[in-house]
Design a protein around this motif. Structure first.
Motif, PDB file in Angstrom:
ATOM      1  N   GLU A 164      -8.236   0.258   2.203  1.00 18.19           N
ATOM      2  CA  GLU A 164      -6.970   0.081   1.477  1.00 18.19           C
ATOM      3  C   GLU A 164      -7.103  -0.995   0.399  1.00 18.19           C
ATOM      4  OE1 GLU A 164      -3.701   1.305   4.900  1.00 18.19           O
ATOM      5  OE2 GLU A 164      -4.601  -0.705   4.942  1.00 18.19           O
ATOM      6  N   LEU A 214      -4.762  -6.029   4.590  1.00 14.36           N
ATOM      7  CA  LEU A 214      -5.098  -4.608   4.711  1.00 14.36           C
ATOM      8  C   LEU A 214      -6.555  -4.428   5.110  1.00 14.36           C
ATOM      9  CD1 LEU A 214      -3.322  -3.525   1.410  1.00 14.36           C
ATOM     10  CD2 LEU A 214      -2.439  -3.232   3.741  1.00 14.36           C
ATOM     11  N   GLU A 220      -8.782   0.611  -2.495  1.00 15.97           N
ATOM     12  CA  GLU A 220      -7.858   1.528  -3.160  1.00 15.97           C
ATOM     13  C   GLU A 220      -6.972   0.789  -4.153  1.00 15.97           C
ATOM     14  OE1 GLU A 220      -3.944   4.225  -2.009  1.00 15.97           O
ATOM     15  OE2 GLU A 220      -5.462   3.858  -0.465  1.00 15.97           O
ATOM     16  N   ILE A 231       0.823  -1.212   0.000  1.00 14.81           N
ATOM     17  CA  ILE A 231       0.000   0.000   0.000  1.00 14.81           C
ATOM     18  C   ILE A 231       0.860   1.266   0.000  1.00 14.81           C
ATOM     19  CG2 ILE A 231      -0.243   0.224   2.497  1.00 14.81           C
ATOM     20  CD1 ILE A 231      -3.038   0.740  -0.092  1.00 14.81           C
TER      21      ILE A 231
END
Length: 458
Positions: free
Chosen positions: A109, A105, A112, A79
């Motif tokens: 995240e 995560l 994303e 990340i």
């Protein structure tokens, strides 16, 4: 090739290269395999890991990620990368490896990362994320080589070549119908050796081993081991092909399960990572130690009940700690063997009975053998054959208790739905400690005190 271990020279060399320019770092990194770089990451901070990953080509960087252990926080590293570099690395990873890393995560995240991927990759990874990570679905890779059962040899080979372009390796070809229902398997050898006009439907092997997506990963490992498979297909309740699990994934599972069992038997929670900090270790272990403290007080209360015996026969205090310790060791041996038996297969009633009977006999014979030794020690060292007899009986009795509890307690816990590796050691230690103190003190009270102080007993 020898296994790689971190040494001071390698670490200092990489650290020095990190302080130089990118070209120097790239030259140094080329001398290390991806798995070796992953091991070096254990001693490097996040910023250094980021720099190395950004220097490496996407295909090599993806191998490094695939080799990192969960406690190395591969998700945190992923990340932290630039979105473009991150996407390139994920595209190089197998779907199962990518899923394992992304699952570390939180949901924001994860989204994303997935939003930056192409639709097909994101869809496959999302599907894998929906499965429990300790099931076949969470372990599988959805990338498979599959061909339609209606194809002939030429068309089948063309399809295999086309699909294999995006796969590093494969062991088995899966044969499906128009609805993706798994009909059987094929090996590369069988289709290559088949006559030119052969049909897939005539070559397919329809007697094959498969697993459902919700099957526990340990049971998957048992099946692969039992049938000596290199890969196993994963299907849903309607036999629709979902993916495959390969033997390299199973090796990781076996290592993980063995580690969990060892930690549980030792009274350490599976939540404690091997490389975790001291706070996590205290949080994980303290509850078990508190429980153990309570059971220790129970054993101590046995001694307090025989204060007079200890006062009149002082040597018994030293010997009873030996007997209790021997019982604990013998019980641990029986426990380890029984837990392993349970993990390998679900024991039937007769198998469970035979396991307990075996440990009873082993405990009795080992107890008698060690009891004879302490008998002669007490005879010659303390000039008391009667004390030796007391110790012989106590040692034999406690090792019988150790064998019986070491075998029966985990079996009982398994039957009532409690993980036998978690609670067995505390219960068994209580039994062997209490018996280790009670038996020598009780036998001494009944057999020795009347001889030493006959007036007391008139």
């Amino acid at each position: 090739m020898q296994s790689f271990e971190i040494n001071k020279e390698d670490l200092e060399r990489v650290k020095a290269a990190l302080e130089g320019n990118d070209a120097e770092l790239e030259i140094v990194l080329k001398e290390y395999h991806a798995s070796e770089i992953a091991i070096l990451f254990e001693k490097l901070p996040l910023e250094a890991r980021e720099k190395i990953i950004n220097i490496l080509p996407a295909d090599i960087a993806s191998e490094v990620f695939a080799e990192m252990h969960e406690e190395q926080d591969a998700g945190e590293l992923l990340i932290s990368l630039d979105p473009e570099k991150r996407s390139e690395i994920i595209e190089e990873l197998d779907y199962d490896d990518a899923t394992d890393i992304i699952s570390q995560l939180d949901e924001d995240e994860q989204e994303e990362i997935l939003d930056d991927l192409d639709h097909e990759d994101a869809t496959n990874i999302r599907a894998l994320l929906s499965y429990d990570e300790e099931t076949a679905g969470g372990l599988m890779n959805s990338q498979v080589i599959k061909i339609n059962i209606k194809l002939n040899k030429k068309d089948a080979l063309d399809e295999i070549i086309k699909q294999s372009e995006e796969m590093e390796e494969f062991y088995t070809i899966y044969v499906v119908d128009d609805d993706d229902i798994l009909k059987g398997i094929l090996s590369i050898k069988s289709i290559i050796k088949a006559p030119p006009l052969a049909k897939v439907k005539d070559l397919v092997v329809d007697d094959f081993v498969y697993v459902k997506a919700d099957l526990d990963q340990e049971e998957v490992a048992d099946l692969i081991s039992q049938y000596n498979l290199t890969t196993i297909p994963v299907v849903d309740d309607h036999m629709k092909l979902l993916g495959r699990i390969t033997v390299d994934d199973i090796i990781d599972v076996m290592e993980q399960e063995s580690t969990e069992d060892i930690l549980k038997i030792s009274g350490v929670s599976e939540d404690e990572e091997l490389s975790g900090n001291w706070k996590d270790a205290v949080k994980s272990r303290l509850p078990w130690l508190v429980i153990n403290l309570g059971t220790a007080y129970l054993a101590a209360s046995v001694i307090r009940h025989f204060d007079a015996t200890v006062a009149l026969i002082p040597p018994i205090a030293a010997y009873m700690t030996i007997i209790a310790g021997m019982g604990g060791n013998a019980a641990t041996q029986a426990l380890a063997v029984t837990v392993r038996r349970i993990s390998l297969n679900d024991l039937s009633d007769s198998q469970a009975y035979n396991a307990v009977l075996k440990e009873f006999l082993v405990g009795m014979l080992n107890g008698a053998a060690n009891g004879i030794i302490v008998f002669f020690i007490a005879w010659f060292y303390d000039a008391s054959p009667m004390l030796g007899l007391v110790l012989f009986l106590a040692m034999t009795g406690n090792l019988i208790v150790a064998g019986l509890t070491g075998a029966s307690i985990p079996l009982i816990l398994k039957r009532v739905g409690i993980d036998p590796a978690v609670a067995s050691s505390i219960i068994i230690t209580t039994f062997t400690d209490c018996a280790g103190f009670l038996l020598p003190l009780w036998f001494a009270t009944k057999l020795l005190l009347p001889l030493l102080h006959p007036v007391i007993h008139h």
